[in-house]
Design an enzyme around this catalytic site. Structure first.
Site, short mmCIF file in Angstrom:
data_model
loop_
_atom_site.label_atom_id
_atom_site.label_comp_id
_atom_site.label_asym_id
_atom_site.label_seq_id
_atom_site.Cartn_x
_atom_site.Cartn_y
_atom_site.Cartn_z
N LYS A 188 0.85 -1.21 -0.09
CA LYS A 188 0.02 -0.07 0.02
C LYS A 188 1.02 1.24 0.01
O LYS A 188 2.09 1.22 0.38
CB LYS A 188 -0.78 0.11 1.12
N ASP A 218 -2.84 -1.30 10.09
CA ASP A 218 -3.06 -1.10 8.86
C ASP A 218 -3.91 -2.52 8.09
O ASP A 218 -3.90 -2.60 6.89
CB ASP A 218 -1.67 -1.27 8.05
O1 C5P Z 1 -1.01 -1.26 15.10
P1 C5P Z 1 0.68 -1.31 14.73
O2 C5P Z 1 1.04 -2.50 15.69
O3 C5P Z 1 0.72 -1.58 13.39
O4 C5P Z 1 1.12 -0.01 15.14
C1 C5P Z 1 2.58 0.17 15.45
C2 C5P Z 1 2.74 1.34 16.10
O5 C5P Z 1 2.49 2.42 15.63
C3 C5P Z 1 2.00 1.26 17.43
O6 C5P Z 1 2.86 0.78 18.59
C4 C5P Z 1 1.89 2.76 17.67
O7 C5P Z 1 3.14 3.24 18.35
C5 C5P Z 1 1.86 3.51 16.37
N1 C5P Z 1 0.58 3.71 15.84
C6 C5P Z 1 -0.19 5.00 16.37
N2 C5P Z 1 -1.28 5.26 15.84
C7 C5P Z 1 -1.87 4.57 14.92
C8 C5P Z 1 -1.21 3.43 14.34
C9 C5P Z 1 0.10 3.28 14.73
O8 C5P Z 1 0.46 5.67 17.26
N3 C5P Z 1 -3.15 4.83 14.62
#
Ligand code: C5P
Length: 283
Positions: free
Chosen positions: A8, A135
């Protein structure tokens, strides 16, 4: 069973604020592209869940998002984990801002759902993906979409008009949590015109989309690294891109082209600089 996991790109990325749960409230326009990993799922005898990839440094156990997705799928079905081998042929660069790991996870969800006779609707499947990563829900649905909230509130959008996309990942790592932390510390000076971008998509105006692409992380990166991303964007524009932008938390930058020849030349020129340079179509 073989499935494709598409990368993406963020046509825009805006941070609206920090949430009580530690995540950030986002508003992003997402687009899937033809650059893809291939996953092969095979049943095998009695060894539980196994993940392997053609990159030795990827986690092979449950820390791999593809395995996490399989476990969440079986949990949602109320069943025990199966004996499954997941072989991942990676082409999407890792830690690049292109949701490679999330896309692999989404491909596993789609494959297991198809194999089970589609017990879950696409929206239900996206919901299962939420627990794997922010994502993943978008990667389950793909195409052109507005992603809000943590990234899980999705609105399908009119497809980006057909174009060529040159994608270039410079050779330095970025830490997503660190970039979010830095975004909390600074005042964002420049924001994407998301509303204008949505109107341009609605009108099928590729140039209008390309000119409005912007990602707030570009301004939050350490200046030395931002300079490398800016160099790539400049080269894309000089070689005829209608617009250029960084994707996700970077460091990948990309440009949209309406002429294949110019896109091919930009790819060849940037390839001299970065090995991870690709010419793609939208999906
Ligand atoms: O959800 P995911 O594990 O992919 O997110 C990775 C990191 O990105 C999270 O630990 C957080 O620090 C940050 N994040 C965030 N806000 C979001 C998505 C991700 O702060 N909406």
């Amino acid at each position: 069973m073989e499935v494709q996991a598409y990368a993406k790109l963020n046509l825009s990325l805006d941070i609206l604020g920090k949430r009580p749960d530690g995540y950030h409230e986002l508003r992003m326009v997402m687009q899937s592209i033809s650059l893809a990993d291939t996953l092969t799922l095979t049943e095998h005898g009695g060894e539980g869940l196994r993940v392997r990839a053609n990159l030795h440094f990827l986690p092979t156990g449950e820390r791999n998002l593809a395995a996490a997705a399989a476990l969440r799928f079986w949990e949602a079905r109320g069943q025990e984990p199966e004996d499954l081998d997941i072989a991942i042929e990676k082409r999407i660069p890792v830690c690049a801002g292109m949701a490679g790991g999330s896309s692999d996870a989404a491909a596993v969800l789609r494959a297991l759902n198809a194999r089970a006779g589609e017990p879950f609707s696409p929206l239900e499947l996206a919901k299962i993906g939420e627990r794997v990563g922010s994502d993943v829900p978008y990667c389950v649905l793909g195409g052109t979409a507005l992603a809000e909230g943590r990234g899980e509130i999705l609105t399908p959008l009119p497809p980006l008009p057909a174009c060529w996309v040159v994608v270039c990942k410079p050779d330095f790592p970025v830490s997503t949590p660190e970039l979010f932390a830095q975004a909390d510390r600074v005042k964002l000076r420049c924001r994407p015109d998301t509303r204008g971008l949505l109107a341009a998509l609605e009108a099928g105006d590729l140039g209008g989309v390309a000119r409005r692409m912007y990602n707030v992380f570009e301004d939050v990166m350490p200046p030395r690294l931002h300079a490398r991303v800016a160099e790539i964007k400049n080269e894309l524009i000089q070689r005829g891109a209608l617009g250029a932008c960084m994707s996700g938390s970077g460091p990948t930058a990309f440009g949209l082209f309406d002429r294949e020849g110019a896109a091919e030349e930009a790819r060849a020129a940037l390839r001299e600089r970065c090995r991870d340079t690709f010419l793609c179509r939208t999906v």
